[in-house]
Design a protein around this motif. Sequence first.
Motif, PDB file in Angstrom:
ATOM      1  N   THR A 226      36.952  36.291  42.247  1.00 23.90           N
ATOM      2  CA  THR A 226      36.120  37.250  42.972  1.00 23.90           C
ATOM      3  C   THR A 226      36.393  37.160  44.465  1.00 23.90           C
ATOM      4  O   THR A 226      36.528  38.184  45.152  1.00 23.90           O
ATOM      5  CB  THR A 226      34.630  36.984  42.694  1.00 23.90           C
ATOM      6  OG1 THR A 226      34.378  37.134  41.291  1.00 23.90           O
ATOM      7  CG2 THR A 226      33.752  37.948  43.464  1.00 23.90           C
ATOM      8  N   THR A 229      39.395  39.083  45.533  1.00 20.34           N
ATOM      9  CA  THR A 229      39.194  40.529  45.682  1.00 20.34           C
ATOM     10  C   THR A 229      38.401  40.854  46.950  1.00 20.34           C
ATOM     11  O   THR A 229      38.466  41.969  47.456  1.00 20.34           O
ATOM     12  CB  THR A 229      38.458  41.118  44.462  1.00 20.34           C
ATOM     13  OG1 THR A 229      37.110  40.633  44.423  1.00 20.34           O
ATOM     14  CG2 THR A 229      39.163  40.759  43.179  1.00 20.34           C
ATOM     15  N   PHE A 230      37.647  39.879  47.464  1.00 19.67           N
ATOM     16  CA  PHE A 230      36.855  40.076  48.679  1.00 19.67           C
ATOM     17  C   PHE A 230      37.666  39.831  49.953  1.00 19.67           C
ATOM     18  O   PHE A 230      37.165  40.069  51.042  1.00 19.67           O
ATOM     19  CB  PHE A 230      35.651  39.135  48.693  1.00 19.67           C
ATOM     20  CG  PHE A 230      34.521  39.543  47.783  1.00 19.67           C
ATOM     21  CD1 PHE A 230      34.682  40.495  46.789  1.00 19.67           C
ATOM     22  CD2 PHE A 230      33.275  38.956  47.921  1.00 19.67           C
ATOM     23  CE1 PHE A 230      33.636  40.860  45.945  1.00 19.67           C
ATOM     24  CE2 PHE A 230      32.213  39.314  47.092  1.00 19.67           C
ATOM     25  CZ  PHE A 230      32.407  40.260  46.106  1.00 19.67           C
ATOM     26  N   ASP A 329      30.548  46.144  52.685  1.00 22.95           N
ATOM     27  CA  ASP A 329      30.029  46.640  51.415  1.00 22.95           C
ATOM     28  C   ASP A 329      29.285  45.523  50.672  1.00 22.95           C
ATOM     29  O   ASP A 329      29.884  44.788  49.883  1.00 22.95           O
ATOM     30  CB  ASP A 329      31.159  47.177  50.545  1.00 22.95           C
ATOM     31  CG  ASP A 329      30.654  47.717  49.204  1.00 22.95           C
ATOM     32  OD1 ASP A 329      29.431  47.908  49.076  1.00 22.95           O
ATOM     33  OD2 ASP A 329      31.478  47.945  48.302  1.00 22.95           O
ATOM     34  N   ASN A 331      27.343  45.698  48.211  1.00 22.64           N
ATOM     35  CA  ASN A 331      27.251  45.922  46.765  1.00 22.64           C
ATOM     36  C   ASN A 331      28.215  45.035  45.990  1.00 22.64           C
ATOM     37  O   ASN A 331      28.005  44.784  44.791  1.00 22.64           O
ATOM     38  CB  ASN A 331      27.536  47.389  46.432  1.00 22.64           C
ATOM     39  CG  ASN A 331      26.274  48.231  46.455  1.00 22.64           C
ATOM     40  OD1 ASN A 331      25.247  47.833  45.942  1.00 22.64           O
ATOM     41  ND2 ASN A 331      26.357  49.396  47.075  1.00 22.64           N
ATOM     42  N   GLN A 332      29.263  44.569  46.656  1.00 24.18           N
ATOM     43  CA  GLN A 332      30.223  43.700  45.984  1.00 24.18           C
ATOM     44  C   GLN A 332      29.575  42.410  45.480  1.00 24.18           C
ATOM     45  O   GLN A 332      30.081  41.771  44.558  1.00 24.18           O
ATOM     46  CB  GLN A 332      31.359  43.334  46.948  1.00 24.18           C
ATOM     47  CG  GLN A 332      32.188  44.506  47.432  1.00 24.18           C
ATOM     48  CD  GLN A 332      33.214  44.059  48.464  1.00 24.18           C
ATOM     49  OE1 GLN A 332      34.314  43.633  48.126  1.00 24.18           O
ATOM     50  NE2 GLN A 332      32.851  44.140  49.724  1.00 24.18           N
ATOM     51  N   THR A 335      25.904  41.574  40.780  1.00 17.92           N
ATOM     52  CA  THR A 335      26.547  41.541  39.454  1.00 17.92           C
ATOM     53  C   THR A 335      25.600  41.909  38.320  1.00 17.92           C
ATOM     54  O   THR A 335      26.059  42.308  37.251  1.00 17.92           O
ATOM     55  CB  THR A 335      27.124  40.149  39.171  1.00 17.92           C
ATOM     56  OG1 THR A 335      26.071  39.176  39.286  1.00 17.92           O
ATOM     57  CG2 THR A 335      28.247  39.810  40.145  1.00 17.92           C
TER      58      THR A 335
END
Length: 366
Positions: A226, A229-230, A329, A331-332, A335
């Motif tokens: 994760t 991806t961040f 963002d 919202n990432q 979950t």
Amino acid sequence: METLVKGVVVNPPVNGVAKTMKALVYHGPGKKAWENKPKPGLTKPTDAIVRILKTTICGTDLHIMKGDVPEVTDGRIIGHEGVGIIEELGTAVSNFKKGDHVLISCITSCGKCEYCKKGMYSHCEDGGWILGHLIDGTQAEYVRIPHADNSLYPIPAGADEEALVMLSDILPTGFECGVLNGQVKPGDTVAIVGSGPIGLAALLTAQFYSPAEIIMIDPDENRLNTAKTFGATQLVNGAKENVIERVKSLTNGKGVDVAIEAVGIPETFEICTSIIAPGGHIANIGVHGKSVTLHLETLWSQNITITTRLVDTVTTPMLLKTVGAKKLDPNQLITHHFRLDQVMEAYETFGNAAKEKALKVIMTAD
């Protein structure tokens, strides 16, 4: 039943009748219940009553539930994050009106005391971290917010309220306690020890300053992926490799310019002191319940700066702007979703984050 905090009635009856609401209530270590509680009323002219729309669970709440925060007493409503709608206002509140959508800060600040004037809202003489700690909190249908003018933020029309819940605590915490205290600069090599929600919040906001490398360290492969991806540039799995040796190899033996501790246990703090380069900054975010060995015999000559901090939320207005401009963002970080009345299930999921692959959960009131 009325509840007294510093001699003030927190939940007074309305017109002689105690109106009730549902709330998550702490009843001692390992004991919690979703039950009826009196709806809060105004106790001071600076108060606001907010109807909760969305809230979440913090790692600190898990510490409370384990009994690690002894100031939290039996009967306390937990939670210090959320967004909602103002239902009642004290006569001294001037920045808001009934019906306003607001972001609730995890830190209550009077704006007038010596510490508030220094921007140290976390040490406010009549506030600080009190929600879900010393007074009833946000994991409920309604919450009383003291010093509303300084402890609430207006939500712009059309804003994503779920995303803004992340601005109650986690993003300003990662940013202020980690990135700002660590003095992250363009070209720096940054290591973040702990790839949970707070570490990921530090990862997201560290990128404001264009560091050359961001090394994420964690034993959980899912959280490391994760982090990639961040925006993490290097991943180190502490369950599979020697963290110190790996970080030294990634930095040509020098160590990192900034090490951010985002867990709160002795082992992770010692990792930070072992991978920091001369002249570097160690920024502690984690909540430590045990003493840590500080190896001054090796650090005394290394020009190291070590900082600690409780989030002040002074950066919340700036973070609101970055979210509005789509430069950040939040919202990432979300979950899982639950209804507010599914709070017990939400705690089960959040408390087993590795198994459930959970970061932040959102609970929405009906």
